[in-house]
Motif scaffolding. Structure first.
Motif, short mmCIF file in Angstrom:
data_model
loop_
_atom_site.label_atom_id
_atom_site.label_comp_id
_atom_site.label_asym_id
_atom_site.label_seq_id
_atom_site.Cartn_x
_atom_site.Cartn_y
_atom_site.Cartn_z
N UNK A 1 0.61 1.61 22.93
CA UNK A 1 -0.14 1.48 24.20
C UNK A 1 -1.04 0.25 24.15
N UNK B 1 -4.22 0.03 11.32
CA UNK B 1 -5.42 -0.56 10.72
C UNK B 1 -5.28 -0.64 9.21
N UNK B 2 -5.89 -1.65 8.63
CA UNK B 2 -5.87 -1.88 7.18
C UNK B 2 -7.19 -2.50 6.77
N UNK C 1 3.15 11.56 17.75
CA UNK C 1 2.13 11.17 18.74
C UNK C 1 1.52 9.80 18.41
N UNK C 2 1.30 9.56 17.10
CA UNK C 2 0.81 8.25 16.67
C UNK C 2 1.84 7.17 17.00
N UNK D 1 0.11 -1.14 17.00
CA UNK D 1 -1.10 -1.35 16.21
C UNK D 1 -1.22 -0.37 15.05
N UNK E 1 -5.53 2.70 1.40
CA UNK E 1 -4.90 2.82 2.72
C UNK E 1 -3.52 2.18 2.81
N UNK F 1 1.35 6.46 20.67
CA UNK F 1 0.02 5.90 20.96
C UNK F 1 -0.12 4.47 20.46
N UNK G 1 -0.91 3.59 5.27
CA UNK G 1 -0.90 3.32 6.71
C UNK G 1 0.12 2.23 7.04
N UNK H 1 3.40 12.96 4.76
CA UNK H 1 3.00 11.75 5.50
C UNK H 1 1.51 11.86 5.85
N UNK H 2 0.78 10.80 5.61
CA UNK H 2 -0.67 10.86 5.75
C UNK H 2 -1.16 10.17 7.01
N UNK H 3 -0.33 9.36 7.64
CA UNK H 3 -0.75 8.67 8.87
C UNK H 3 0.20 8.96 10.02
N UNK H 4 1.50 8.69 9.82
CA UNK H 4 2.47 8.73 10.91
C UNK H 4 2.73 10.14 11.42
N UNK H 5 2.75 10.28 12.72
CA UNK H 5 3.35 11.45 13.37
C UNK H 5 3.90 10.96 14.70
#
Lengths: 279, 279
Positions: B264, B216-217, B257-258, B214, B55, B261, B58, B251-255
């Motif tokens: 928040x 996660x790892x 919308x992320x 935020x 991961x 989000x 991320x 890219x496997x995590x970032x977009x």
């Protein structure tokens, strides 16, 4: 003294606890309560951490208010499981809503009333508690009775196993009104993607919208967890999110921005879920 | 065999590892690499899990692309630390950007090249690696040199301690252009709110916008972690988020919308941060 939980043979976590306050073997499962300085009281069922005082509000608010604010006019809500009372309490914060709750294990309710008295709202006249099997309850229920069903279950082993299969969801679909929706404990795309996908698939056999959303809990392995919302009609993010929960005093996690943010998927999760993600 | 990490005396977690591949005592810290079936290779510094193959994307995507897509036209980026090469690699996915990287510990770079060869982009001509002290580097740097500074540091103990104080951030502020911004490893509102607030406070002495986000790892206690973005001019969510990273393949995590989000905040975090949250 540590309460330790191993998951999938590759990840484990532990929290420091001071003493064991209770241990009960019910007809269904082994229930333990520990006291912890950092986390308050901790509920453990069959060796799995279920909740603790410190962050129970996250689970309960996120299960209840996401559903309540996706549905435009919820009046009748069915809670399956949820014997600690927390989900029902959060639903009951919304005025004029009636909750039927079906918990299989009376001992969970007793233990929760004694060791987690602030979590439930047991004396609320709008709560109707039945001690019984949720699987039987939905089988015998008349069709189109409920606006919302909330499946607050343990993992798919022991008494909760039947809450994860297609027979159960066929009945949940049947007892929901034409604009009804269900939210279920959906395991975790983070720690167990195969199990998460399996549940998505079962719910997707019946509902046109099936979307997971995220929250965090100390008690769960990897701390990141998912609920899954499946809906006949209302969309949890494309429609305007009702902000009625933002008007409720005392919510410690949920707000309408969190509602929307919790549904956003990282690229790798989108890719993994593929067609199981019905939005 | 388990690699176990205890945090704050009340929470610990462990992942299964098969064997230790390397152990080096550098002038600054103890560096270890483990092999794990589930997580791939695992980098450990002074007993703390830093990253794993499974991961690492991320952390690296979320540090680099959130900054790169908040700034409207980043050309010069300084990475402090980040000796595994992952943050620089993600920045370099954006064309025409030049990266200066200052890592204090050459052994981290050597170990990363050997055991995590896919993480870095070491041969990229737009990368300028200096082995040296990031604290000295920002002190001696001319003012208004950089669009973005990324502080990819370990925890505030050992060689990274000086990357968390007001002297360091006074210099970071000074070497950033008038529309510059910094993203730093911000510890965790989830597992250590006091430390997270302390870092927010230091950054807030200089920048008008200071906002945590935020991700996660697996390697970090409680798995939920924060970066903190501090900015002189651009706002990471109120302005239109640039979608240039959505155009980058792989890219496997970032977009985008992320991106939105991840900023928040749950109600309790908003309340805890109070005026430290400058948005």
């Amino acid at each position: 003294m540590w309460f330790e939980e191993t998951h999938n043979d590759f990840f484990k976590q532990a929290i420091r606890v001071e003493e064991k306050l209770a241990e009960v073997q019910s007809p269904y499962q082994k229930i333990e309560v520990y006291r912890s300085k950092e986390f308050g009281n901790v509920l453990v069922i069959d060796g799995h951490g279920m909740l603790c005082d410190k962050d129970e509000f996250i689970y309960h608010e996120m299960m209840a208010h996401v559903a309540m604010c996706t549905h435009k006019d919820p009046k009748r809500v069915l809670v399956i499981g949820g014997g600690d009372g927390g989900v029902a309490k959060e639903v009951l914060r919304h005025p004029e809503v009636h909750v039927d709750m079906v918990e299989i294990d009376e001992e969970v309710v007793k233990i929760s009333k004694e060791y987690f008295p602030h979590i439930g709202d047991w004396e609320n006249p709008r709560l109707n508690l039945t001690i019984g099997d949720g699987i039987e309850f939905v089988k015998n229920c008349q069709p189109k009775q409920y606006d919302i069903v909330l499946v607050d279950s343990t993992d798919p082993e022991g008494p909760a196993e039947g809450l994860f299969n297609r027979t159960f969801y066929a009945n949940v679909f049947r007892i929901l009104k034409d604009d009804g929706l269900v939210v279920a404990q959906g395991e975790s795309w983070w720690i167990d993607m195969p199990l998460h996908k399996q549940i998505m698939g079962v719910m997707g056999e019946f509902f046109k919208i099936v979307m997971p959303y995220r929250f965090e809990m100390y008690m769960y392995p990897g701390c990141n967890w998912n609920f899954i919302l499946a809906s006949k009609f209302y969309h949890p993010t494309a429609d305007i999110i009702l902000q009625r929960a933002d008007l409720i005093d005392g919510l410690r996690y949920y707000n309408s921005d969190i509602h929307k943010a919790s549904f956003v998927l990282p690229n790798y999760v989108k890719q993994e879920l593929g067609d199981l993600y019905k939005w």
